[in-house]
Scaffold this motif. Structure first.
Motif, short mmCIF file in Angstrom:
data_model
loop_
_atom_site.label_atom_id
_atom_site.label_comp_id
_atom_site.label_asym_id
_atom_site.label_seq_id
_atom_site.Cartn_x
_atom_site.Cartn_y
_atom_site.Cartn_z
N LYS A 110 -6.18 22.92 89.38
CA LYS A 110 -7.61 23.17 89.59
C LYS A 110 -8.03 24.46 88.89
CE LYS A 110 -7.79 19.74 92.63
NZ LYS A 110 -8.50 18.48 92.34
N SER A 111 -9.35 24.58 88.69
CA SER A 111 -9.91 25.80 88.11
C SER A 111 -11.25 26.07 88.77
CB SER A 111 -10.11 25.65 86.60
OG SER A 111 -10.80 26.77 86.08
N THR A 112 -11.52 27.34 89.03
CA THR A 112 -12.81 27.70 89.63
C THR A 112 -13.92 27.80 88.60
OG1 THR A 112 -12.27 30.05 89.43
CG2 THR A 112 -11.71 28.96 91.51
N ALA A 113 -13.58 27.70 87.33
CA ALA A 113 -14.59 27.75 86.26
C ALA A 113 -14.09 26.94 85.09
CB ALA A 113 -14.88 29.18 85.84
N GLY A 114 -14.98 26.24 84.45
CA GLY A 114 -14.59 25.46 83.29
C GLY A 114 -13.75 24.26 83.65
N PRO A 120 -6.97 23.27 84.39
CA PRO A 120 -5.88 23.55 83.47
C PRO A 120 -5.11 22.28 83.13
CG PRO A 120 -5.38 24.37 85.66
CD PRO A 120 -6.80 23.93 85.70
N SER A 121 -4.51 22.32 81.98
CA SER A 121 -3.74 21.17 81.51
C SER A 121 -2.25 21.44 81.76
CB SER A 121 -3.99 20.96 80.02
OG SER A 121 -3.15 19.95 79.52
N VAL A 122 -1.56 20.48 82.39
CA VAL A 122 -0.12 20.60 82.68
C VAL A 122 0.63 19.65 81.77
CG1 VAL A 122 1.69 20.37 84.41
CG2 VAL A 122 -0.59 21.23 85.07
N ASN A 123 1.54 20.20 81.00
CA ASN A 123 2.35 19.41 80.08
C ASN A 123 3.80 19.49 80.57
OD1 ASN A 123 3.83 18.32 77.91
ND2 ASN A 123 2.22 18.96 76.46
N LEU A 127 1.76 25.08 81.56
CA LEU A 127 0.38 24.86 82.01
C LEU A 127 -0.51 25.76 81.14
CD1 LEU A 127 -1.16 24.69 85.52
CD2 LEU A 127 -1.85 26.58 84.03
N SER A 128 -1.65 25.22 80.69
CA SER A 128 -2.53 26.02 79.83
C SER A 128 -3.99 25.81 80.23
CB SER A 128 -2.33 25.64 78.36
OG SER A 128 -2.64 24.27 78.15
N TRP A 129 -4.76 26.86 79.97
CA TRP A 129 -6.22 26.81 80.24
C TRP A 129 -6.93 27.68 79.22
CZ3 TRP A 129 -9.85 30.58 81.30
CH2 TRP A 129 -11.11 30.12 81.75
N SER A 130 -8.11 27.23 78.80
CA SER A 130 -8.93 28.00 77.86
C SER A 130 -10.39 27.86 78.27
CB SER A 130 -8.74 27.49 76.43
OG SER A 130 -9.58 28.19 75.54
N GLY A 131 -11.11 28.98 78.31
CA GLY A 131 -12.52 28.92 78.69
C GLY A 131 -13.20 30.26 78.54
#
Length: 764
Positions: free
Chosen positions: A626-630, A633-636, A642-646
């Motif tokens: 989960k993410s509180t914004a955007g 996250p992506s889990v590979n 795990l990665s997230w960009s925003g």
């Protein structure tokens, strides 16, 4: 007939008359205060000089003579066979006349005309006479008007009841239009076979007359000279094969006209009959047949074109003419014109020129005012002002007054100007678009219809400086340190737009961070930064200023850029907390909080969690990320991350969360260990890294960037009895059982103290 002697103390006089014939002209075509009519080719014109009358025959013509008002002498001293009483009336202002013969009738009407702001108006003088006359001229000594009879029907009589026949000379009373027959000069051949004399010019008491047409035709080869003092006529052969002018006028010892065939200027030497032709300038109005020719009081020629234009033409040196068009006037159109002028003078005209501003913006509007003044005690009948606006000025226009514009030349024409009266005209133009200060002088000249005794005041000029504006400013940081590399957009009047970068061609100051922009036309501007120096916030302010006459240089002073201080703080936590043990089948929740601690936006901020030390002993719970914004996250799983960009606004945070479940077969003493790395990008300065606490170099040593949870998985079978102590493996991965542990050995019941050596799969 009454003649006059020259009197040098009296003003010069000149009359201009116009004859129209060959077509019907309704009475209402000649208004009392204006109007015009059609003037046809069979009219005759005469010009009279000091002591003799000169007649020339051509289709139609205008001519003028110069004279001075003089004392009255007895009529018997001149040619006056009927002893006509000739009044010696004079005019206070130069006056112009014309006559018209109506189509379908032999009646001829005299008109008085005046120049008026680019045109002239006609007013009928008296009533028409019943026959056709032409070749009008005025004796400069007596101001008396003369003419020749072109066509006289049987029984025709003059205003006194005397019989009239073709080729008789006439006295015309220009005050009431009445005519009086004077007979035919002694020695003159009768010309009824070719239609009568119809072109004339006069000077010095001699009247020169010819007939229009080609000089080789019968009756047209001769120039007749009539001596008014004796009434005798002599002839001179003309150059053969010349198509004559429709009219002659006398000026500077020659007769002048315009060829009916090709429009060339013709010059006749009355002493020997030699005719020469000269090409007129290219700006001579085209179209329409040549009508009358007359002389202005200033020595210029007046060429009347039958389609409705009269041209004032200077000839320069009469021995080597260089014709130039001085002005044009709207004229009543017709098939032919003829005239003469009575000029009163000289008249001193002056001109004063002023500009509405000494300093003007590039492409700014300049308005010039021209004041024309009659400095004399007698009226002027008209004037011409010529103003050549300097090259570089554009959009030249007449603002006030009767004027024409051709290129950058403006020509104004005006009518009567009373003694000591003034009149103003105005013109305008746009100043050149220049980046440097440039001053130009604009000169205007006035040319009156009469001779001017004081040429020194006939010209005046106004100096206008095309002075552009300048704007300067300095780009600094908070400590007033100059900053290089900024870019700007300057917007101004009339859609003006200029892009400026520090030290480029538009910035004349080559010091870093210091700007100087020149060549600004006057008006309102806004300056806005489009690119800030590296590592600094762009200035969002629109800096407004105005360039005007009293504010040509604008200093915007220091324009400050605040320094960018981006930052990214990451805190990773786990539940159970890092360091706590977990057991197989237990769910572990991880959270990563990324906070923008700087004064810039982070776009993007990137978070990458290395889960290779987790997925060896735990399994990701699908859908838990989960993410509180955007975006979430992506889990590979295959790549163990795990990665997230925003985007994270300044001062804001984003929290990522996900869950794993400890594998049932996880080895006792194994651990769940992960490492998070975070980075950010400042979009206003993307090439400079954003400071972050969790980098590849710092993540292992910063407890906010990693978590470790040991796994406890007790072995199955005999248990460890009370009294022993389990300690952490040593560096070699061994576990030591302290104290005595009594083990029940299967099948033997032997209790032993056992040293267990177990190789740890990985060091805690």
């Amino acid at each position: 007939m009454v003649f006059q002697k020259n009197n040098v103390n009296v003003a010069c006089l000149k009359n201009w008359y116009r004859i129209e014939r060959g077509r019907q002209v309704e009475e209402n075509n000649y208004e009392k205060a204006g109007g015009g009519g059609a003037f046809l080719s069979s009219s005759a014109v005469a010009v009279i000089g000091t002591a003799a009358l000169l007649l020339s025959v051509a289709s139609v013509g205008n001519f003028a003579t110069r004279a001075e008002a003089a004392e009255t002498v007895e009529a018997t001293q001149g040619w006056n066979p009927y002893n006509i009483s000739i009044p010696t009336t004079t005019e206070k202002v130069s006056t112009y006349y014309q006559i018209a013969t109506r189509t379908g009738s032999d009646a001829t009407q005299l008109y008085k005309a005046t120049f008026d702001n680019g045109s002239y108006k006609q007013t009928a003088v008296g009533s028409p006479v019943s026959f056709t006359y032409n070749g009008i001229a005025i004796d400069p000594q007596t101001s008396a008007m003369y003419a020749a009879v072109v066509k006289a029907p049987s029984g025709a009589k003059d205003s006194a009841g005397n019989p009239v026949q073709t080729d008789d000379f006439l006295y015309v009373n220009r005050t009431n239009g009445k005519i009086y027959d004077m007979g035919t000069p002694t020695g003159m051949t009768h010309t009824e076979s070719f239609g009568g004399f119809n072109v004339a010019g006069a000077s010095n008491g001699k009247l020169y007359m010819t007939n229009s047409g080609t000089t080789s035709s019968a009756g047209r080869q001769q120039l007749w000279t009539v001596d008014l003092s004796t009434g005798t006529a002599t002839s001179t052969n003309l150059t053969a094969g010349i198509v004559m002018s429709s009219d002659w006028t006398y000026e500077n010892g020659f007769l002048w006209g315009r060829a009916d065939a090709n429009g060339d200027l013709l010059r006749v030497n009355p002493s020997n009959g030699q005719i020469k032709s000269f090409t007129l300038p290219s700006n001579m109005p085209s179209g329409g047949n040549q009508g009358g020719v007359f002389t202005f009081g200033n020595g210029n020629l007046g060429l009347v074109l039958n389609h409705g234009v009269t041209v004032q033409l200077s000839i320069g040196n009469p021995e080597n003419p260089q014709p130039k068009v001085i002005a044009t006037y709207k004229t009543a159109p017709g098939a032919g014109t003829d005239g003469a002028s009575l000029i009163v003078g000289p008249v001193d005209l002056s001109i004063q020129k002023t500009a509405d501003a000494v300093t003007v913006s590039p492409e700014g509007l300049v308005t010039w005012t021209l004041k024309i003044t009659n400095e004399s005690d007698i009226p002027s009948s008209g004037w011409v002002v010529k103003d050549d606006v300097p090259e570089g000025y554009t959009d030249v226009k007449v603002v006030d007054g009767s004027g024409t514009v051709e290129g950058n030349q403006v020509v104004f024409t005006g009518g009567q100007l009373d003694p000591h009266e003034s009149v103003q005209v105005k013109l305008s133009a746009k100043a050149p678009n220049t980046t440097i200060e440039e001053c130009m002088v604009n000169t205007a000249d006035v040319n009156g219809n009469e001779d001017d005794p004081n040429p020194d005041n006939d010209s005046d000029n106004a100096k206008t400086c095309d002075e552009p504006g300048t704007v300067v400013w300095k780009k600094t940081d908070e400590q007033k340190k100059a900053l290089a590399g900024s870019s700007w957009k300057l917007s101004g009047p009339n859609g003006y737009s200029l892009s400026i970068t520090d030290n480029d061609v538009n910035d004349t100051d080559k010091s870093d961070g210091v700007f100087n922009v020149k060549g600004l036309q006057w008006g309102a501007y806004t300056l806005k930064e489009t690119k800030a120096p590296v590592g600094h916030f762009i200035d969002q302010t629109e800096h407004a200023f105005t360039v005007k006459a009293d504010t040509l240089t604008i200093d915007l002073d220091d324009i400050i850029n605040n320094t960018m201080k981006p930052g990214l703080k990451v805190v990773k936590t786990s539940e159970p907390t890092s360091g706590s043990t977990v057991k197989p089948g237990q769910t572990v929740t991880y959270k990563i909080k990324a906070t923008n601690t700087g004064n810039t936006v982070l776009d993007p901020a990137e978070v990458k969690d290395d889960l290779s030390g987790v997925f060896d002993n735990a399994t990701y719970i699908d859908g838990s990320a989960k993410s509180t914004a955007g975006k979430a996250p992506s889990v590979n799983v295959s790549e163990n991350n795990l990665s997230w960009s925003g985007r994270i606004e300044k001062g804001e945070s984003v929290t990522l969360s996900y869950q794993v479940k400890v594998n049932e077969n996880a080895s006792d003493g194994a651990k769940l260990a992960n490492l998070v790395i975070a980075s950010g990008t400042n979009p206003d300065n993307p090439d400079t890294p954003v400071p972050s606490n969790c980098t590849a170099d710092t993540a292992k040593s910063d407890p906010d960037c990693n978590t470790v949870n040991p796994i406890v998985n007790p072995p199955s079978g005999p248990s460890v009895h009370t009294g022993g102590t389990v300690t952490k493996a040593d560096d070699d991965g061994y576990l030591i059982a302290g104290g005595l542990a009594v083990l029940g050995l299967i099948g033997t019941g032997v209790a032993v103290t056992l040293l267990l050596k177990r190789r740890s799969s990985e060091q805690l």
